[in-house]
Design a protein around this motif. Structure first.
Motif, PDB file in Angstrom:
ATOM      1  N   GLY A  32       0.763  -0.950   0.002  1.00 45.26           N
ATOM      2  CA  GLY A  32      -0.073  -0.219  -0.198  1.00 45.26           C
ATOM      3  C   GLY A  32       0.700   1.322   0.438  1.00 45.26           C
ATOM      4  O   GLY A  32       0.238   2.216  -0.716  1.00 45.26           O
ATOM      5  N   GLU A  33       1.825   1.155   0.511  1.00 47.61           N
ATOM      6  CA  GLU A  33       2.777   2.226   1.107  1.00 47.61           C
ATOM      7  C   GLU A  33       3.812   2.380  -0.295  1.00 47.61           C
ATOM      8  O   GLU A  33       4.822   3.014  -0.544  1.00 47.61           O
ATOM      9  CB  GLU A  33       3.977   2.431   2.407  1.00 47.61           C
ATOM     10  CG  GLU A  33       2.257   2.746   3.487  1.00 47.61           C
ATOM     11  CD  GLU A  33       2.183   4.508   3.117  1.00 47.61           C
ATOM     12  OE1 GLU A  33       2.423   4.767   2.529  1.00 47.61           O
ATOM     13  OE2 GLU A  33       0.626   4.077   3.615  1.00 47.61           O
ATOM     14  N   ALA A 140      -2.425  -4.043  -0.355  1.00 50.93           N
ATOM     15  CA  ALA A 140      -3.036  -3.694  -0.305  1.00 50.93           C
ATOM     16  C   ALA A 140      -4.040  -3.300   0.302  1.00 50.93           C
ATOM     17  O   ALA A 140      -4.858  -4.465   0.111  1.00 50.93           O
ATOM     18  CB  ALA A 140      -3.294  -3.040  -2.169  1.00 50.93           C
ATOM     19  N   GLY A 141      -4.383  -2.450   1.156  1.00 48.55           N
ATOM     20  CA  GLY A 141      -5.365  -2.549   1.895  1.00 48.55           C
ATOM     21  C   GLY A 141      -5.415  -3.530   2.970  1.00 48.55           C
ATOM     22  O   GLY A 141      -6.625  -4.212   3.739  1.00 48.55           O
TER      23      GLY A 141
END
Length: 190
Positions: A32-33, A140-141
Motif C-alpha cells: 500500500g505504501e 494493499a488494504g
C-alpha cells in the motif's frame, strides 16, 4: 549485487567483523505504501562520525583483502536509485544501524532474493552469535502480518547442549523460514 539479500549478507558480515554478538535484521514490505524497508542493527564496536562518513564512500575500506569497500555504498545507491532513502547511525562502543527504504514500483528495484536462505546461512555459519530476524508484509488494504526468528529463544528451547549448526536444527530453521515466508506472502488470507 543482483539481489538485496546479498546486500544484507554483506552488511551482516560487517557487523560480525565489528564484534557484534546480536544482529537484528528487519525486512518490511508494504504494498500500500509502495515501500520495502530493510534494517540491519548490531551491538558491535560502532563507529565515530568520521568513520560513518567513510563507510558510505565506495573508495574507502578497513579491509586489507581488497582496496575498496562496496557493500554499504552499493546498498545506499540501490535504495536511492529507486527513489528511496538510506540512513546509517552508529555510536562508538554501542553498535550500528543501517536502514534502507526502496520504492517497490521503481523500474530500478532489484529483487529481494532468498532472504530466508541468507538468514539461515548467517545463523548456521555463526552459531555462537544471536540473530533476530523479523519479516513483515502488508498488501494493499490488508493488515500487517509478520513473523520472527530469534536465536535467543531457540537456544532456550534447545538447551545449551544443542548447537544452532546441528544438522537437525539447520533443517528446522530452513523449513521454519520457508513456511513462515510462504504463509506471510500468501494473499488468500481470510
Amino acid at each position: 549485487m543482483r539481489e538485496l539479500s546479498l546486500n544484507v549478507m554483506d552488511i551482516a558480515q560487517n557487523s560480525i567483523s565489528a564484534g557484534a554478538s546480536l544482529i537484528e535484521i528487519e525486512v518490511a514490505e508494504d504494498i500500500g505504501e509502495d515501500v520495502l524497508k530493510i534494517r540491519v542493527t548490531d551491538n558491535g564496536c560502532g563507529m565515530t562520525p568520521e568513520q560513518v562518513q567513510h563507510v558510505i564512500d565506495p573508495f574507502y575500506t578497513t579491509r586489507t583483502t581488497r582496496s575498496v569497500g562496496l557493500g554499504v555504498p552499493l546498498f545506499k545507491m540501490e535504495a536511492e536509485m529507486t527513489g528511496g532513502s538510506f540512513e546509517i547511525s552508529s555510536e562508538k562502543g554501542k553498535g550500528t544501524s543501517l536502514c534502507a527504504l526502496f520504492k517497490l514500483s521503481s523500474v530500478d528495484m532489484i529483487p529481494l532474493g532468498d532472504i530466508g536462505g541468507t538468514v539461515q546461512l548467517l545463523i548456521t555459519c555463526n552459531p555462537k552469535l544471536d540473530f533476530l530476524f523479523t519479516r513483515s508484509y502488508r498488501g494493499a488494504g490488508e493488515d500487517r502480518r509478520e513473523f520472527t526468528l530469534d536465536t535467543r529463544e531457540l537456544r532456550q528451547v534447545l538447551g545449551e547442549d544443542v548447537p544452532l549448526d546441528a544438522p537437525d536444527v539447520v533443517l528446522w530453521i530452513r523449513d521454519y523460514l520457508a513456511e513462515q515466508t510462504e504463509e506471510l506472502l500468501n494473499t488468500n488470507h481470510d
